[in-house]
Write an enzyme that holds these catalytic residues in place. Structure first.
Site, PDB file in Angstrom:
ATOM      1  CE  LYS A 132     -83.373 -30.964  43.538  1.00 52.71           C
ATOM      2  NZ  LYS A 132     -83.286 -31.929  44.518  1.00 52.71           N
ATOM      3  CG  ASP A 133     -80.814 -28.109  47.991  1.00 50.64           C
ATOM      4  OD1 ASP A 133     -81.654 -29.113  47.910  1.00 50.64           O
ATOM      5  OD2 ASP A 133     -79.750 -28.429  47.669  1.00 50.64           O
ATOM      6  NE  ARG A 183     -90.805 -32.367  44.066  1.00 45.89           N
ATOM      7  CZ  ARG A 183     -90.396 -33.062  43.030  1.00 45.89           C
ATOM      8  NH1 ARG A 183     -91.178 -33.298  42.354  1.00 45.89           N
ATOM      9  NH2 ARG A 183     -89.222 -33.362  42.857  1.00 45.89           N
ATOM     10  NE  ARG A 184     -87.712 -36.232  42.637  1.00 47.98           N
ATOM     11  CZ  ARG A 184     -86.378 -36.144  42.946  1.00 47.98           C
ATOM     12  NH1 ARG A 184     -85.667 -36.780  43.831  1.00 47.98           N
ATOM     13  NH2 ARG A 184     -85.474 -35.147  42.254  1.00 47.98           N
ATOM     14  NE  ARG A 217     -80.857 -38.112  52.253  1.00 47.88           N
ATOM     15  CZ  ARG A 217     -80.130 -37.516  53.123  1.00 47.88           C
ATOM     16  NH1 ARG A 217     -80.546 -37.842  54.572  1.00 47.88           N
ATOM     17  NH2 ARG A 217     -79.191 -36.597  52.971  1.00 47.88           N
ATOM     18  NE  ARG A 238     -80.152 -40.168  46.251  1.00 55.35           N
ATOM     19  CZ  ARG A 238     -81.102 -39.104  46.480  1.00 55.35           C
ATOM     20  NH1 ARG A 238     -82.276 -39.264  45.995  1.00 55.35           N
ATOM     21  NH2 ARG A 238     -80.916 -38.269  47.637  1.00 55.35           N
ATOM     22  CB  CYS A 289     -87.937 -31.526  52.842  1.00 53.40           C
ATOM     23  SG  CYS A 289     -87.062 -30.821  51.762  1.00 53.40           S
TER      24      CYS A 289
END
Length: 310
Positions: free
Chosen positions: A82-83, A130-131, A148, A154, A241
């Protein structure tokens, strides 16, 4: 074949788990090989105080590693799929895509609440547009706050009360043995995952005959088919992104069902489209799905995002 293989990787806990997993697989399949890890710091690792969309989006976690690959300082690179940007640098290819982990996002909740249970104004932490846009679409009454840092950071911020819940990828938690932290899996009916989420990307130099036999053994056919369709969508829509965009492929029988989303940042406008593709036509169908999404209103959303950025 070379006797020594150098794997380039980021230095985060998850990146090292992924690189060590590939290292152990290569050593299992090719016992004669000596495999070592080269840790490379990327721009994305250096910038931890701002959302990635504000500093360049996709590519921030791979560029320095790709440079090392192009310079022959390493023989292959292990990334989270996904990166990966839609376009790879000339001379580099996706050599293998191993079998995918769980591709979905998850909610980790301080009070064991599901996303639907939260009261108005609850603070949900995510660094992903996106989220954020998909949460705002189904729960416009909650507050999205940027977060972040690595997984442990997190989770620590959540437990110290900075957030009511955070949203992360299931794959990272499962790989690091922390799936007991998960409160709720957000499947594709709630939140469509990022392109390639849960899959690894093993990037290599084009026409590298020493590495090709290793890649052949590590590649997982069904995962590659789904990810190829997702990435064709991403490339066609020029996703990064910077924009809330998602695509997910699922094999059903002899076909691939590709579902995609483009959303406005505030979640008010959300275009969701689906296409069914034969397995051998997944790339062209991924492109067609992008065109379909753009035609149904995605183009207007993207133009509005670009004009706001300008």
């Amino acid at each position: 074949m070379k006797k020594k293989i150098r794997i380039g990787t980021r230095g985060s806990k998850l990146a090292l788990w992924q690189a060590n997993f590939i290292k152990s697989e290569i050593e299992r399949l090719f016992p004669v090989l000596d495999v070592e890890l080269n840790i490379i710091k990327t721009t994305g690792d250096r910038i931890t105080d701002r959302p990635l969309a504000l500093v360049g989006g996709k590519g921030l976690f791979v560029k320095e590693i790709e440079n090392a690959l192009l310079n022959s300082d390493i023989d292959l690179a292990v990334h989270s799929m996904k990166d990966m940007p839609g376009e790879l640098p000339e001379g580099l290819v996706i050599g293998a895509i191993p079998e995918r982990e769980n591709p979905f996002d998850v909610l980790i909740s301080k009070d064991n609440y599901l996303l639907a249970d939260y009261k108005k104004g609850a603070k949900i932490g995510t660094s992903s547009l996106r989220r954020a846009s998909q949460i705002k679409h189904i729960r416009p009454d909650v507050t999205i706050e940027s977060i972040r840092g690595n997984l442990d950071t997190r989770i620590k911020k959540l437990k110290s009360g900075d957030y009511d819940a955070i949203v992360l990828a299931a794959a990272g938690l499962r790989r690091l043995g922390q799936k007991n932290e998960i409160t709720e899996y957000l499947d594709e009916t709630i939140m469509l995952p990022a392109v390639g989420q849960g899959a690894l990307c093993i990037e290599t130099r084009e026409n590298d005959d020493d590495i090709a036999p290793i890649m052949k053994k590590l590649d997982h056919s069904d995962t590659r088919i789904c990810v190829t369709g997702e990435r064709a969508f991403l490339k066609q829509i020029e996703g990064s992104c910077h924009i809330p965009v998602a695509c997910f492929g699922k094999i059903t029988g002899n076909e691939v069902v590709l579902t995609a989303v483009v959303a406005s940042v505030d979640g008010k406008a959300l275009i969701k489209e689906q296409i069914v593709s034969p397995m051998d036509k997944v790339e062209s169908h991924g492109q067609a799905l992008a065109d379909q999404v753009l035609e149904k209103g995605g183009k207007r959303i993207l133009e509005s995002l670009n004009s706001n950025e300008g």
